[in-house]
Design a protein around this motif. Structure first.
Motif, PDB file in Angstrom:
ATOM      1  N   LEU A  45     -13.900 -37.806  31.761  1.00 56.91           N
ATOM      2  CA  LEU A  45     -15.304 -37.563  31.439  1.00 56.91           C
ATOM      3  C   LEU A  45     -15.866 -36.664  32.530  1.00 56.91           C
ATOM      4  O   LEU A  45     -16.005 -37.091  33.666  1.00 56.91           O
ATOM      5  CB  LEU A  45     -16.070 -38.889  31.386  1.00 56.91           C
ATOM      6  CG  LEU A  45     -15.534 -39.927  30.391  1.00 56.91           C
ATOM      7  CD1 LEU A  45     -16.219 -41.267  30.598  1.00 56.91           C
ATOM      8  CD2 LEU A  45     -15.715 -39.440  28.962  1.00 56.91           C
ATOM      9  N   SER A  46     -16.166 -35.436  32.181  1.00 57.17           N
ATOM     10  CA  SER A  46     -16.618 -34.504  33.215  1.00 57.17           C
ATOM     11  C   SER A  46     -18.112 -34.664  33.469  1.00 57.17           C
ATOM     12  O   SER A  46     -18.908 -34.687  32.537  1.00 57.17           O
ATOM     13  CB  SER A  46     -16.274 -33.068  32.840  1.00 57.17           C
ATOM     14  OG  SER A  46     -16.935 -32.701  31.660  1.00 57.17           O
ATOM     15  N   PRO A  47     -18.489 -34.769  34.736  1.00 57.28           N
ATOM     16  CA  PRO A  47     -19.903 -34.900  35.074  1.00 57.28           C
ATOM     17  C   PRO A  47     -20.662 -33.599  34.810  1.00 57.28           C
ATOM     18  O   PRO A  47     -20.102 -32.518  34.900  1.00 57.28           O
ATOM     19  CB  PRO A  47     -19.887 -35.232  36.573  1.00 57.28           C
ATOM     20  CG  PRO A  47     -18.560 -34.808  37.064  1.00 57.28           C
ATOM     21  CD  PRO A  47     -17.623 -34.800  35.900  1.00 57.28           C
ATOM     22  N   ARG A  48     -21.948 -33.747  34.470  1.00 58.02           N
ATOM     23  CA  ARG A  48     -22.786 -32.577  34.195  1.00 58.02           C
ATOM     24  C   ARG A  48     -23.994 -32.479  35.115  1.00 58.02           C
ATOM     25  O   ARG A  48     -24.756 -31.528  35.022  1.00 58.02           O
ATOM     26  CB  ARG A  48     -23.278 -32.599  32.743  1.00 58.02           C
ATOM     27  CG  ARG A  48     -22.179 -32.438  31.732  1.00 58.02           C
ATOM     28  CD  ARG A  48     -22.725 -32.258  30.316  1.00 58.02           C
ATOM     29  NE  ARG A  48     -23.594 -33.355  29.940  1.00 58.02           N
ATOM     30  CZ  ARG A  48     -24.592 -33.230  29.054  1.00 58.02           C
ATOM     31  NH1 ARG A  48     -24.846 -32.093  28.475  1.00 58.02           N
ATOM     32  NH2 ARG A  48     -25.344 -34.267  28.755  1.00 58.02           N
ATOM     33  N   LEU A  49     -24.197 -33.456  35.987  1.00 66.02           N
ATOM     34  CA  LEU A  49     -25.380 -33.453  36.842  1.00 66.02           C
ATOM     35  C   LEU A  49     -25.463 -32.179  37.678  1.00 66.02           C
ATOM     36  O   LEU A  49     -26.540 -31.585  37.811  1.00 66.02           O
ATOM     37  CB  LEU A  49     -25.417 -34.686  37.741  1.00 66.02           C
ATOM     38  CG  LEU A  49     -26.633 -34.781  38.661  1.00 66.02           C
ATOM     39  CD1 LEU A  49     -27.925 -34.824  37.852  1.00 66.02           C
ATOM     40  CD2 LEU A  49     -26.507 -35.983  39.573  1.00 66.02           C
ATOM     41  N   ASP A  55     -29.139 -25.391  37.147  1.00 60.32           N
ATOM     42  CA  ASP A  55     -30.137 -24.771  36.274  1.00 60.32           C
ATOM     43  C   ASP A  55     -31.524 -24.859  36.896  1.00 60.32           C
ATOM     44  O   ASP A  55     -32.292 -23.889  36.864  1.00 60.32           O
ATOM     45  CB  ASP A  55     -30.140 -25.439  34.885  1.00 60.32           C
ATOM     46  CG  ASP A  55     -28.946 -25.055  34.031  1.00 60.32           C
ATOM     47  OD1 ASP A  55     -28.257 -24.065  34.351  1.00 60.32           O
ATOM     48  OD2 ASP A  55     -28.704 -25.758  33.022  1.00 60.32           O
ATOM     49  N   LEU A  56     -31.857 -26.016  37.466  1.00 62.27           N
ATOM     50  CA  LEU A  56     -33.163 -26.165  38.125  1.00 62.27           C
ATOM     51  C   LEU A  56     -33.322 -25.167  39.265  1.00 62.27           C
ATOM     52  O   LEU A  56     -34.353 -24.506  39.391  1.00 62.27           O
ATOM     53  CB  LEU A  56     -33.338 -27.592  38.648  1.00 62.27           C
ATOM     54  CG  LEU A  56     -33.758 -28.629  37.622  1.00 62.27           C
ATOM     55  CD1 LEU A  56     -33.662 -30.032  38.207  1.00 62.27           C
ATOM     56  CD2 LEU A  56     -35.165 -28.356  37.120  1.00 62.27           C
ATOM     57  N   VAL A  57     -32.310 -25.062  40.103  1.00 61.31           N
ATOM     58  CA  VAL A  57     -32.358 -24.139  41.233  1.00 61.31           C
ATOM     59  C   VAL A  57     -32.510 -22.702  40.731  1.00 61.31           C
ATOM     60  O   VAL A  57     -33.326 -21.938  41.252  1.00 61.31           O
ATOM     61  CB  VAL A  57     -31.112 -24.304  42.127  1.00 61.31           C
ATOM     62  CG1 VAL A  57     -31.010 -23.184  43.149  1.00 61.31           C
ATOM     63  CG2 VAL A  57     -31.137 -25.665  42.821  1.00 61.31           C
ATOM     64  N   CYS A 111     -28.554 -22.097  31.464  1.00 63.69           N
ATOM     65  CA  CYS A 111     -28.422 -23.179  30.477  1.00 63.69           C
ATOM     66  C   CYS A 111     -27.051 -23.840  30.610  1.00 63.69           C
ATOM     67  O   CYS A 111     -26.393 -24.138  29.626  1.00 63.69           O
ATOM     68  CB  CYS A 111     -28.644 -22.608  29.078  1.00 63.69           C
ATOM     69  SG  CYS A 111     -28.972 -23.844  27.822  1.00 63.69           S
ATOM     70  N   ARG A 112     -26.614 -24.051  31.850  1.00 69.93           N
ATOM     71  CA  ARG A 112     -25.297 -24.660  32.085  1.00 69.93           C
ATOM     72  C   ARG A 112     -25.242 -26.099  31.579  1.00 69.93           C
ATOM     73  O   ARG A 112     -24.246 -26.541  31.031  1.00 69.93           O
ATOM     74  CB  ARG A 112     -24.963 -24.636  33.572  1.00 69.93           C
ATOM     75  CG  ARG A 112     -24.789 -23.268  34.155  1.00 69.93           C
ATOM     76  CD  ARG A 112     -24.688 -23.371  35.694  1.00 69.93           C
ATOM     77  NE  ARG A 112     -24.925 -22.111  36.335  1.00 69.93           N
ATOM     78  CZ  ARG A 112     -26.126 -21.665  36.722  1.00 69.93           C
ATOM     79  NH1 ARG A 112     -27.200 -22.381  36.527  1.00 69.93           N
ATOM     80  NH2 ARG A 112     -26.243 -20.496  37.292  1.00 69.93           N
ATOM     81  N   PHE A 113     -26.326 -26.848  31.822  1.00 67.57           N
ATOM     82  CA  PHE A 113     -26.347 -28.262  31.460  1.00 67.57           C
ATOM     83  C   PHE A 113     -26.175 -28.460  29.960  1.00 67.57           C
ATOM     84  O   PHE A 113     -25.395 -29.292  29.520  1.00 67.57           O
ATOM     85  CB  PHE A 113     -27.653 -28.906  31.940  1.00 67.57           C
ATOM     86  CG  PHE A 113     -27.788 -30.348  31.564  1.00 67.57           C
ATOM     87  CD1 PHE A 113     -26.982 -31.312  32.147  1.00 67.57           C
ATOM     88  CD2 PHE A 113     -28.738 -30.753  30.641  1.00 67.57           C
ATOM     89  CE1 PHE A 113     -27.104 -32.656  31.812  1.00 67.57           C
ATOM     90  CE2 PHE A 113     -28.878 -32.097  30.303  1.00 67.57           C
ATOM     91  CZ  PHE A 113     -28.060 -33.041  30.890  1.00 67.57           C
ATOM     92  N   PHE A 114     -26.911 -27.704  29.175  1.00 68.00           N
ATOM     93  CA  PHE A 114     -26.812 -27.842  27.727  1.00 68.00           C
ATOM     94  C   PHE A 114     -25.681 -27.011  27.140  1.00 68.00           C
ATOM     95  O   PHE A 114     -25.255 -27.255  26.025  1.00 68.00           O
ATOM     96  CB  PHE A 114     -28.137 -27.438  27.060  1.00 68.00           C
ATOM     97  CG  PHE A 114     -29.252 -28.390  27.327  1.00 68.00           C
ATOM     98  CD1 PHE A 114     -29.231 -29.669  26.812  1.00 68.00           C
ATOM     99  CD2 PHE A 114     -30.322 -28.010  28.112  1.00 68.00           C
ATOM    100  CE1 PHE A 114     -30.262 -30.563  27.065  1.00 68.00           C
ATOM    101  CE2 PHE A 114     -31.363 -28.890  28.363  1.00 68.00           C
ATOM    102  CZ  PHE A 114     -31.333 -30.167  27.844  1.00 68.00           C
ATOM    103  N   GLY A 115     -25.210 -26.033  27.886  1.00 69.36           N
ATOM    104  CA  GLY A 115     -24.192 -25.122  27.366  1.00 69.36           C
ATOM    105  C   GLY A 115     -22.803 -25.705  27.282  1.00 69.36           C
ATOM    106  O   GLY A 115     -21.977 -25.244  26.511  1.00 69.36           O
ATOM    107  N   GLU A 116     -22.524 -26.743  28.065  1.00 71.26           N
ATOM    108  CA  GLU A 116     -21.187 -27.339  28.041  1.00 71.26           C
ATOM    109  C   GLU A 116     -21.154 -28.460  27.012  1.00 71.26           C
ATOM    110  O   GLU A 116     -21.791 -29.488  27.167  1.00 71.26           O
ATOM    111  CB  GLU A 116     -20.812 -27.917  29.409  1.00 71.26           C
ATOM    112  CG  GLU A 116     -19.427 -28.500  29.406  1.00 71.26           C
ATOM    113  CD  GLU A 116     -19.218 -29.585  30.454  1.00 71.26           C
ATOM    114  OE1 GLU A 116     -18.111 -30.100  30.504  1.00 71.26           O
ATOM    115  OE2 GLU A 116     -20.160 -29.916  31.181  1.00 71.26           O
TER     116      GLU A 116
END
Length: 171
Positions: A45-49, A55-57, A111-116
């Motif tokens: 399970l790959s982490p996405r945090l 993305d915030l930065v 959009c890395r968080f939603f893109g994966e």
């Protein structure tokens, strides 16, 4: 959260939504990944945090502090599977949200968080595993309770974020 899929989404609203999601996502991810059940499950399970924080930065926003308080990880395996379902289900739905974000804000917005997203075969394997793991009625009830707890915690943190934001605006 609905504004992420709306046509009127602004960069500021997007950044605010990510900031609101940071704490509850971190807590859920940590509860799933730090559990002994994760290692025993054999699932990668790959982490996405880190993607959310990046993305915030990139949006010029500070990353909200996340509590490092140890979590109670003594719960049962079935409840853990319920949280896995919520966490990985959110990854599955990310593709739709990413398309909406890009449609509203363009392809250059981070959009890395939603893109994966999760690979369909991996999600099918997860669902098959859940069916095997939760065959016993008690296990299914515990998994549902774990999933509901995860959703309730996420919603409570989003509500708290909204309350903190309103308190700052009223000053």
């Amino acid at each position: 959260m609905q504004r992420l899929t709306g046509r009127e989404l602004t960069r500021e609203q997007y950044a605010e939504s990510l900031a609101a999601m940071c704490r509850p996502h971190a807590r859920l991810e940590r509860r799933v990944h730090a559990s002994r059940h994760h290692a025993e499950s054999g699932f990668e399970l790959s982490p996405r945090l880190a993607r959310l924080e990046a993305d915030l930065v990139a949006l010029g926003q500070p990353v909200p502090p996340v509590s490092q308080t140890p979590l109670d990880l003594l719960d049962g395996r079935a409840a853990w599977w319920g949280r896995v379902y919520v966490l990985e289900g959110s990854r599955q739905g990310s593709a739709v949200i990413a398309r909406c974000i890009h449609s509203s804000l363009g392809d250059t917005v981070p959009c890395r968080f939603f893109g994966e997203t999760i690979v369909p075969d991996d999600f099918g394997r997860l669902l098959a595993t859940l069916e095997r793991e939760l065959e016993v009625d008690d296990a299914l009830e515990q998994a549902v309770a774990g999933a509901r707890e995860a959703f309730a915690d996420y919603k409570a943190e989003l509500d708290a974020f909204d309350s903190r934001k309103r308190a700052v605006e009223m000053r």
